[in-house]
Write a protein that holds these residues in place. Structure first.
Motif, PDB file in Angstrom:
ATOM      1  N   TYR A   1       0.854  -1.179   0.048  1.00 23.97           N
ATOM      2  CA  TYR A   1       0.018   0.062   0.031  1.00 23.97           C
ATOM      3  C   TYR A   1       0.860   1.308   0.185  1.00 23.97           C
ATOM      4  O   TYR A   1       0.683   2.189  -0.847  1.00 23.97           O
ATOM      5  CB  TYR A   1      -1.012  -0.070   1.242  1.00 23.97           C
ATOM      6  CG  TYR A   1      -1.895   1.046   1.456  1.00 23.97           C
ATOM      7  CD1 TYR A   1      -2.725   1.559   0.717  1.00 23.97           C
ATOM      8  CD2 TYR A   1      -1.401   2.322   2.426  1.00 23.97           C
ATOM      9  CE1 TYR A   1      -3.426   2.582   0.717  1.00 23.97           C
ATOM     10  CE2 TYR A   1      -2.124   3.603   2.505  1.00 23.97           C
ATOM     11  CZ  TYR A   1      -3.056   3.625   1.669  1.00 23.97           C
ATOM     12  OH  TYR A   1      -3.657   4.920   1.915  1.00 23.97           O
ATOM     13  N   ILE A   2       2.136   1.422   0.805  1.00 19.62           N
ATOM     14  CA  ILE A   2       2.701   2.659   1.030  1.00 19.62           C
ATOM     15  C   ILE A   2       3.662   2.865  -0.312  1.00 19.62           C
ATOM     16  O   ILE A   2       3.688   3.760  -0.970  1.00 19.62           O
ATOM     17  CB  ILE A   2       3.809   2.306   2.115  1.00 19.62           C
ATOM     18  CG1 ILE A   2       3.008   2.478   3.331  1.00 19.62           C
ATOM     19  CG2 ILE A   2       4.800   3.486   2.079  1.00 19.62           C
ATOM     20  CD1 ILE A   2       3.992   2.293   4.645  1.00 19.62           C
ATOM     21  N   ASP A   3       3.942   1.708  -1.037  1.00 21.36           N
ATOM     22  CA  ASP A   3       4.733   1.771  -2.063  1.00 21.36           C
ATOM     23  C   ASP A   3       3.932   2.199  -3.311  1.00 21.36           C
ATOM     24  O   ASP A   3       4.314   3.035  -4.144  1.00 21.36           O
ATOM     25  CB  ASP A   3       5.309   0.346  -2.567  1.00 21.36           C
ATOM     26  CG  ASP A   3       6.407   0.362  -3.749  1.00 21.36           C
ATOM     27  OD1 ASP A   3       6.958   1.556  -4.028  1.00 21.36           O
ATOM     28  OD2 ASP A   3       6.672  -0.788  -4.356  1.00 21.36           O
TER      29      ASP A   3
ATOM     30  N   GLU B   1       0.844   4.255  -2.989  1.00 25.71           N
ATOM     31  CA  GLU B   1       0.722   5.477  -2.786  1.00 25.71           C
ATOM     32  C   GLU B   1       1.810   6.308  -3.137  1.00 25.71           C
ATOM     33  O   GLU B   1       1.569   7.510  -3.615  1.00 25.71           O
ATOM     34  CB  GLU B   1       0.353   5.624  -1.234  1.00 25.71           C
ATOM     35  CG  GLU B   1      -1.203   5.028  -1.003  1.00 25.71           C
ATOM     36  CD  GLU B   1      -2.201   5.569  -1.517  1.00 25.71           C
ATOM     37  OE1 GLU B   1      -2.295   7.036  -1.726  1.00 25.71           O
ATOM     38  OE2 GLU B   1      -3.120   5.302  -2.018  1.00 25.71           O
TER      39      GLU B   1
ATOM     40  N   SER C   1       8.683  -2.414  -2.944  1.00 23.07           N
ATOM     41  CA  SER C   1       7.637  -3.252  -2.048  1.00 23.07           C
ATOM     42  C   SER C   1       8.153  -4.941  -2.712  1.00 23.07           C
ATOM     43  O   SER C   1       7.876  -5.674  -1.862  1.00 23.07           O
ATOM     44  CB  SER C   1       6.539  -2.896  -2.183  1.00 23.07           C
ATOM     45  OG  SER C   1       5.843  -2.993  -3.244  1.00 23.07           O
TER      46      SER C   1
END
Length: 239
Positions: free
Chosen positions: A76-78, A80, A88
């Protein structure tokens, strides 16, 4: 006849509790046989292995949930940050390979041969993914694949030899050093081949020169070392 576990007095089968001290006597299954009346006591069982297994299962399930959450969070972080999966992929592949290693470490696979082969396949999966994410398989097939396969085969052979030895002791140590020398030279050969510095003759000579001292030490231990010294070393290292 049953006996009171507190005072030891003999008690009839239907006499509960103890008539002498009043201690509650547990019921014991009794069975009549042709010879006479024989008391069948319950079989003793050690509850610790089952309890330890349940604790390990709970820990592994908890770790699995953490791994799942961490993988989802990193994806998710990657996405976003970059609107695509970049770093990731490497991180999550490594985390997944570590989870598989924990699966073997927690004792879910009993056979040691299967554990070695499974760890080798896990390493191949990890290295293949790391190299494939770069777009080209530049070092997996010429370097990583033969080294991992060679390490797995040598480990399986070493374990098979140890299991087949009628007398272990110092033979385990000697076989271990031989396996380490062969593995080292195997890895060295493919590293030199990958760097285009391979010389088969030099590689054979170096391998033989490294095996000779190990063989000489094994011969000395078997035929030249005093028996008292052997026993002392065996007691020291639990051989």
């Amino acid at each position: 006849m049953a006996y009171c576990p507190k005072c030891g007095v003999g008690v009839e089968g239907d006499n509960r509790p103890c008539p002498l001290c009043g201690f509650p006597i547990p019921k014991i299954h009794e069975k009549k046989e042709a010879v006479g009346r024989v008391t069948k006591f319950p079989k003793a069982a050690n509850p610790y292995p089952a309890y330890f297994r349940r604790v390990l299962n709970r820990i592994f399930i908890f770790i699995t949930l953490l791994v799942f959450v961490a993988v989802c969070l990193m994806f998710y972080i990657d996405y976003e940050l970059h609107e695509m999966f970049t770093w990731s992929r490497y991180s999550n592949l490594s985390v997944f390979a570590g989870w598989i290693l924990l699966y073997f470490s927690f004792g879910y696979v009993r056979s040691f041969h299967k554990v070695i082969i499974g760890i080798g396949l896990n390493a191949l999966f990890l290295l293949y993914g790391l190299d494939a994410f770069n777009g080209t398989l530049a070092w997996f097939f010429p370097l990583a694949f033969p080294i991992v396969v060679g390490t797995t085969v040598i480990s399986v052979c070493y374990w098979s030899v140890i299991r087949a030895l009628p007398v272990r002791g110092f033979n385990v140590i000697g076989s271990f050093f031989i396996a380490v020398v062969i593995l080292t030279m195997w890895i060295n050969f493919f590293i030199q081949s990958y760097r285009n510095e391979t010389s088969i003759l030099n590689w054979i000579i170096v391998t033989v020169l490294q095996l000779i001292p190990v063989l000489l030490i094994m011969i000395y231990v078997k035929y030249g070392m005093p028996e008292r010294l052997k026993q002392k070393i065996a007691r020291k290292f639990h051989l």
